[in-house]
Design a protein around this motif. Sequence first.
Motif: not given
Length: 141
Positions: A66-70
Motif C-alpha cells: 500500500e504506497p502511502g506518499t505521492p
Amino acid sequence: MIRYDLTCKNGHAFDSWFASASAYDALEKAGQLSCAVCGDARVTKALMAPSVKESEAPRQPRRLSEPGTPLERAMAELRRKVEANSDYVGDAFAREARDMHEGRSPERAIHGEAKPEEARRLIEDGIPVAPLPFAPRRRTN
C-alpha cells in the motif's frame, strides 16, 4: 546497507539504499544516479537527521503493498507500467540490449539487471539504457 536522502536539481526529494557509503560514491562518480521522480542525473545527498526510535507505542505499520506518499504511488505506478510493457530478461539484460542494438535480435522493450561495468560498456557503445529507480522483482521457476 545505508540509506541516503537525496535531491535532484529540480527540487525533488527521495531516498535510496546503497550497499555502503563507498558504493554511493562510486555510483555518483560513474553518473549512475538519477532522480526517482523526473530522471534528472544531477543528484546530491540531502541533509539527514539521525534515525531515532520512538519511545511511545509503535505505530501500526502499513503493508508494503500500500504506497502511502505521492512518491511511493508514482514509483508503484512506474513499476506497474515497466512490468506490464516490457519483458524481464534478468541477468541477460546487457547481452539482450546489445543483440537488439546490433540487429541480431528483434527490438522490444526489456528490463533486467546488469553489472555496473556492463551498463557502462553499453552506454560507451551508444546503446541506449537507463537505470530504473527500483530493483526488479526476482522471478523463479
